[in-house]
Every structure is written in C-alpha cells, then in structure tokens.
Motif scaffolding. Sequence first.
Motif, PDB file in Angstrom:
ATOM      1  N   GLY A  14       1.055  -1.346   0.038  1.00 61.00           N
ATOM      2  CA  GLY A  14      -0.021   0.010  -0.072  1.00 61.00           C
ATOM      3  C   GLY A  14       0.935   1.395   0.043  1.00 61.00           C
ATOM      4  N   ALA A  15       0.750   1.932  -0.995  1.00 60.29           N
ATOM      5  CA  ALA A  15       1.832   2.991  -1.234  1.00 60.29           C
ATOM      6  C   ALA A  15       1.065   4.532  -1.372  1.00 60.29           C
ATOM      7  CB  ALA A  15       2.462   2.853  -2.805  1.00 60.29           C
ATOM      8  N   MET A  18       0.306   6.909   3.914  1.00 64.74           N
ATOM      9  CA  MET A  18       0.888   6.135   5.038  1.00 64.74           C
ATOM     10  C   MET A  18       1.941   5.406   4.535  1.00 64.74           C
ATOM     11  SD  MET A  18      -0.617   7.545   7.510  1.00 64.74           S
ATOM     12  CE  MET A  18       0.114   6.435   8.804  1.00 64.74           C
ATOM     13  N   GLY A  19       1.897   4.373   3.764  1.00 64.35           N
ATOM     14  CA  GLY A  19       2.692   3.246   3.083  1.00 64.35           C
ATOM     15  C   GLY A  19       3.837   4.331   2.592  1.00 64.35           C
ATOM     16  N   VAL A  95      -2.583  -0.859   3.288  1.00 61.24           N
ATOM     17  CA  VAL A  95      -3.697  -0.662   2.162  1.00 61.24           C
ATOM     18  C   VAL A  95      -5.037  -0.033   2.861  1.00 61.24           C
ATOM     19  CG1 VAL A  95      -2.670  -2.605   0.840  1.00 61.24           C
ATOM     20  CG2 VAL A  95      -4.798  -2.849   2.336  1.00 61.24           C
ATOM     21  N   GLU A  97      -8.660   1.007   4.193  1.00 62.96           N
ATOM     22  CA  GLU A  97      -9.094   0.283   5.533  1.00 62.96           C
ATOM     23  C   GLU A  97     -10.425  -0.522   5.201  1.00 62.96           C
ATOM     24  OE1 GLU A  97      -7.791   0.659   8.388  1.00 62.96           O
ATOM     25  OE2 GLU A  97      -9.194   1.180   9.993  1.00 62.96           O
ATOM     26  N   VAL A 101     -10.441  -6.552   2.274  1.00 62.77           N
ATOM     27  CA  VAL A 101      -9.242  -6.571   1.447  1.00 62.77           C
ATOM     28  C   VAL A 101      -8.013  -6.861   2.262  1.00 62.77           C
ATOM     29  CG1 VAL A 101      -7.680  -4.684   0.537  1.00 62.77           C
ATOM     30  CG2 VAL A 101     -10.267  -4.781   0.086  1.00 62.77           C
ATOM     31  N   LEU A 105      -5.542 -10.028   1.873  1.00 63.29           N
ATOM     32  CA  LEU A 105      -4.114  -9.767   1.478  1.00 63.29           C
ATOM     33  C   LEU A 105      -3.176 -10.510   2.376  1.00 63.29           C
ATOM     34  CD1 LEU A 105      -2.186  -7.829  -0.178  1.00 63.29           C
ATOM     35  CD2 LEU A 105      -2.472  -6.186   1.646  1.00 63.29           C
ATOM     36  N   ASN A 122      -1.109  -1.673   9.517  1.00 61.44           N
ATOM     37  CA  ASN A 122      -1.480  -0.133  10.199  1.00 61.44           C
ATOM     38  C   ASN A 122      -2.978   0.424  10.290  1.00 61.44           C
ATOM     39  OD1 ASN A 122       0.036   2.576  10.499  1.00 61.44           O
ATOM     40  ND2 ASN A 122      -0.824   3.092   8.580  1.00 61.44           N
ATOM     41  N   THR A 123      -3.692  -0.616  10.425  1.00 63.97           N
ATOM     42  CA  THR A 123      -5.020  -0.380  10.366  1.00 63.97           C
ATOM     43  C   THR A 123      -5.421   0.802  11.434  1.00 63.97           C
ATOM     44  OG1 THR A 123      -7.352  -0.975  10.950  1.00 63.97           O
ATOM     45  CG2 THR A 123      -5.709  -2.260  12.032  1.00 63.97           C
ATOM     46  N   SER A 124      -6.125   1.828  11.390  1.00 67.23           N
ATOM     47  CA  SER A 124      -6.551   2.720  12.441  1.00 67.23           C
ATOM     48  C   SER A 124      -7.657   2.320  13.263  1.00 67.23           C
ATOM     49  CB  SER A 124      -6.710   4.088  11.829  1.00 67.23           C
ATOM     50  OG  SER A 124      -7.024   4.173  10.339  1.00 67.23           O
ATOM     51  N   HIS A 145       0.305   0.910  14.433  1.00 68.53           N
ATOM     52  CA  HIS A 145      -0.351   1.996  13.886  1.00 68.53           C
ATOM     53  C   HIS A 145       0.547   3.254  14.069  1.00 68.53           C
ATOM     54  CE1 HIS A 145      -4.116   4.684  15.080  1.00 68.53           C
ATOM     55  NE2 HIS A 145      -3.822   4.767  13.846  1.00 68.53           N
ATOM     56  N   PHE A 146       0.849   3.520  12.783  1.00 70.22           N
ATOM     57  CA  PHE A 146       1.488   4.888  12.622  1.00 70.22           C
ATOM     58  C   PHE A 146       0.608   6.073  12.464  1.00 70.22           C
ATOM     59  CE2 PHE A 146       4.449   1.694  11.290  1.00 70.22           C
ATOM     60  CZ  PHE A 146       5.627   2.067  11.755  1.00 70.22           C
TER      61      PHE A 146
HETATM   62  N1  LIG Z   1      -4.308   8.767   6.654  1.00 70.30           N
HETATM   63  C1  LIG Z   1      -4.135   8.316   8.044  1.00 70.30           C
HETATM   64  O1  LIG Z   1      -4.291   9.490   8.701  1.00 70.30           O
HETATM   65  C2  LIG Z   1      -3.888   7.240   8.756  1.00 70.30           C
HETATM   66  C3  LIG Z   1      -3.348   7.190   9.935  1.00 70.30           C
HETATM   67  C4  LIG Z   1      -3.082   5.779  10.558  1.00 70.30           C
HETATM   68  C5  LIG Z   1      -3.574   4.866  10.050  1.00 70.30           C
HETATM   69  N2  LIG Z   1      -4.206   4.848   8.653  1.00 70.30           N
HETATM   70  C6  LIG Z   1      -4.419   3.657   7.968  1.00 70.30           C
HETATM   71  O2  LIG Z   1      -3.606   3.457   6.925  1.00 70.30           O
HETATM   72  C7  LIG Z   1      -4.164   2.575   5.918  1.00 70.30           C
HETATM   73  C8  LIG Z   1      -3.763   3.425   4.761  1.00 70.30           C
HETATM   74  O3  LIG Z   1      -4.155   4.455   4.638  1.00 70.30           O
HETATM   75  P1  LIG Z   1      -3.823   5.629   3.633  1.00 70.30           P
HETATM   76  O4  LIG Z   1      -4.404   6.973   4.393  1.00 70.30           O
HETATM   77  O5  LIG Z   1      -2.284   5.701   3.458  1.00 70.30           O
HETATM   78  O6  LIG Z   1      -4.764   5.411   2.459  1.00 70.30           O
HETATM   79  P2  LIG Z   1      -4.589   5.892   0.942  1.00 70.30           P
HETATM   80  O7  LIG Z   1      -5.993   5.658   0.401  1.00 70.30           O
HETATM   81  O8  LIG Z   1      -3.765   7.031   0.853  1.00 70.30           O
HETATM   82  O9  LIG Z   1      -3.908   4.337   0.403  1.00 70.30           O
HETATM   83  C9  LIG Z   1      -4.063   3.321   0.349  1.00 70.30           C
HETATM   84  C10 LIG Z   1      -3.425   2.662  -1.010  1.00 70.30           C
HETATM   85  O10 LIG Z   1      -3.752   1.139  -0.895  1.00 70.30           O
HETATM   86  C11 LIG Z   1      -3.789   0.514  -2.098  1.00 70.30           C
HETATM   87  N3  LIG Z   1      -4.470  -0.751  -2.047  1.00 70.30           N
HETATM   88  C12 LIG Z   1      -5.822  -0.911  -1.836  1.00 70.30           C
HETATM   89  N4  LIG Z   1      -6.024  -2.444  -2.037  1.00 70.30           N
HETATM   90  C13 LIG Z   1      -4.833  -2.788  -2.155  1.00 70.30           C
HETATM   91  C14 LIG Z   1      -4.577  -4.195  -2.305  1.00 70.30           C
HETATM   92  N5  LIG Z   1      -5.003  -5.251  -2.222  1.00 70.30           N
HETATM   93  N6  LIG Z   1      -2.794  -4.405  -2.355  1.00 70.30           N
HETATM   94  C15 LIG Z   1      -2.005  -3.272  -2.379  1.00 70.30           C
HETATM   95  N7  LIG Z   1      -2.424  -2.073  -2.329  1.00 70.30           N
HETATM   96  C16 LIG Z   1      -3.830  -1.891  -2.118  1.00 70.30           C
HETATM   97  C17 LIG Z   1      -4.491   1.852  -2.711  1.00 70.30           C
HETATM   98  O11 LIG Z   1      -4.267   1.759  -4.309  1.00 70.30           O
HETATM   99  C18 LIG Z   1      -3.992   3.106  -2.074  1.00 70.30           C
HETATM  100  O12 LIG Z   1      -2.752   3.457  -2.857  1.00 70.30           O
HETATM  101  C19 LIG Z   1      -5.418   2.451   6.259  1.00 70.30           C
HETATM  102  O13 LIG Z   1      -5.692   1.106   7.112  1.00 70.30           O
HETATM  103  C20 LIG Z   1      -5.682   3.644   7.195  1.00 70.30           C
HETATM  104  O14 LIG Z   1      -7.060   3.242   8.161  1.00 70.30           O
HETATM  105  C21 LIG Z   1      -4.366   6.064   7.993  1.00 70.30           C
END
Ligand SMILES: NC(=O)c1ccc[n+]([C@@H]2O[C@H](COP(=O)([O-])OP(=O)(O)OC[C@H]3O[C@@H](n4cnc5c(N)ncnc54)[C@H](O)[C@@H]3O)[C@@H](O)[C@H]2O)c1
Length: 299
Positions: A14-15, A18-19, A95, A97, A101, A105, A122-124, A145-146
């Motif tokens: 997941g890029a 967060m990734g 990836v 939330e 999925v 994965l 890294n699920t929230s 959890h970052f």
């Molecule tokens: N944004 C925040 O503030 C935050 C903080 C802490 C935790 N999180 C958690 O981190 C995770 C990602 O959040 P984000 O904000 O980076 O989301 P985002 O939407 O920016 O990125 C998610 C990425 O996952 C990819 N993806 C989806 N299904 C996939 C799969 N099967 N295999 C590979 N890649 C796949 C998507 O193409 C997308 O690029 C979530 O679980 C979210 O709850 C987010």
Amino acid sequence: VSSEHVPARVAVVGAGAMGAGIAYVCAGTGHAVTLTDASPAALDAGLERVRSYAADGVRRGRLDPAAASDLLARVQGAETAERAVAGADAVIEAVVEDLDVKRDLFARIEALVASETLLASNTSALPIGAVMGSLQRPGRAIGMHFFNPVPAMRLCEIVVGARTETETVTRAVGLAQGLGKETVVVRDVPGFATSRLNAVIGNEAFRMLEDGVATAEDIDTAAKLGLNHPMGPFEMIDLVGLDVRLAVMNALEREFGDAYRPSDLHRRLVRDGRLGRKSGRGIYEYDHAGRRGGTDLSA
Ligand SMILES: NC(=O)c1ccc[n+]([C@@H]2O[C@H](COP(=O)([O-])OP(=O)(O)OC[C@H]3O[C@@H](n4cnc5c(N)ncnc54)[C@H](O)[C@@H]3O)[C@@H](O)[C@H]2O)c1
C-alpha cells in the motif's frame, strides 16, 4: 527483525499517504525497503512522495544530500505484492481500511513469506484479530499503528491481538523504536488508545458547541492554550475527516455504548457533505489554498 535495531528487509504494501511515509522512515533508518501497491499509478505517486520527503529533509538541513541519495537507493518499487514480500523480514500493510481487502491480502502474503516473517497492519480502527483472522500462524501478526505524516509523528501504537505471541510484541516494539518512534502497547479493543481518546474529546467538543458553551474557535483555543494541545479538537476533526471520525464513533458506540454516541451536529454535517479540509468545508471553511476561514454552522 530482531529486538535490536538491525537493518532488515521490510516490505510495505500500500503506497498511499501512510505506506509512503512508512517506507521513508524505514529506508531512513537503514532498512532495505520494497514498496508496492495494487495500482501502478499509486505506486508511482508513493515513490514520488518518498522522494519529496527526502528533498524536504535536505531542504530543512535534517538530511545531507549523500544520505538522501543512499536512503532513496534503499527503496525499490515492486509491481506485485508477491515480488515485494519475497525474502522480507517484516511486512507492514497500509492498504485501504477495508477488512475483507486486508484479510485476503494477509492470507496471500502468508503463503509467500518465511514462517518467522513479522506481519504488521497499520489499520487505524479494525480489530487486529479480525484482520489477521485468516492466518495459519497469527502469533507473528500485530498492529503497528503509525500516524500521518509518518516522518513527523513520533508515536507508533503497537496493537496486540489475542493470539499475538510475546516475542512478536518485542520484535514490533524493537522495529518501531529502530525507526525512531516512541511506542505504546495496547490491547486489541476498538479505537485502541489514540482513536478512543480523540473520539471522546472531539465528541465532547461537538456537544459543547451544540449547547452553546462557546464558539468552535474558542473551544479550539481553549484546548490549545489552556490544555497545551497542539491542535484544537475541531481543527483535528477537519483534518481527519468528519466521515472518517463518524465511522470510528459508530464502531465505538457499538462496542462501548451510549457514551460514544456521535452528536447530532456531527451527523448532520456529514449528511450535508461537510467532511472537513478534504471537501473544503467541515466545522470551518477552507479556500482553494487550504487556508482556514470562518465557520457557519447554521445551515
Ligand atoms: N491517513 C491517516 O491519517 C492514517 C493514519 C493511521 C493509519 N491509517 C491507516 O493506514 C491505511 C492506509 O491509509 P492511507 O491514508 O495511506 O490510504 P490511501 O488511500 O492513501 O492508500 C491506500 C493504498 O492502498 C492501495 N491498495 C488498495 N488495495 C490494495 C491491495 N489489495 N494491495 C495493495 N495495495 C492496495 C490503494 O491503491 C492505495 O494507494 C488504512 O488502513 C488507514 O486506516 C491512516
């Protein structure tokens, strides 16, 4: 990964926001990183984000140019999860939330990695026990959890599932500390520690606003100047997204009952599409450059 900081091979799946941040801090602390995403465009954008974090580090004098280029050389994009996780000591999943999925994965990943590879999500808000429910060996699985933006935020909340082994906790704490993060270890309950605290503060702020205790600006100022919070609760909610926060509140209400019932005002704003900064309007209004304007909650 061992409990000491030894450079390892870390796969980040997941890029998105967060990734990319996780890949950057891993590479910045000497790990060899593979970053992957289901969408090639998202992978490119993620790699670009890693480069821009490095450029930013150089501009601010935190990273010298040679270290930045070494850091970037340690990050490889991989077109498939299969390729990304091959030979990894740790996999950190970031990836979307979505429970299904994430479960699918992890089931796929488990078949591709060594039995001792650390598996972290890294699920929230999703329960780690559910995310890891399809694994043959859930003992090596855990939540890491970052927070966003990962390079700047100092905490990594370590979420321990009912079936997570003690050694896995030690390894995850060691990995996070090696990335320069402080850790807290929490049990796998909805909202963990951070989201649950944040939900209560935000919900109370909404109720105070409904009761006419003070304006939104003054409630935010009270939290910042009186309680030394870096952001007011409404500034935070607008940043997180009112819809995202509402989903968290609903999950907490299901688990813990009425104390977590989201306020009527919160629900109304989400219904009206006022989702926060990302929609240009939440508690506050924002212009195209993201500058905050006033607030009008009458309609
Ligand atoms: N944004 C925040 O503030 C935050 C903080 C802490 C935790 N999180 C958690 O981190 C995770 C990602 O959040 P984000 O904000 O980076 O989301 P985002 O939407 O920016 O990125 C998610 C990425 O996952 C990819 N993806 C989806 N299904 C996939 C799969 N099967 N295999 C590979 N890649 C796949 C998507 O193409 C997308 O690029 C979530 O679980 C979210 O709850 C987010």
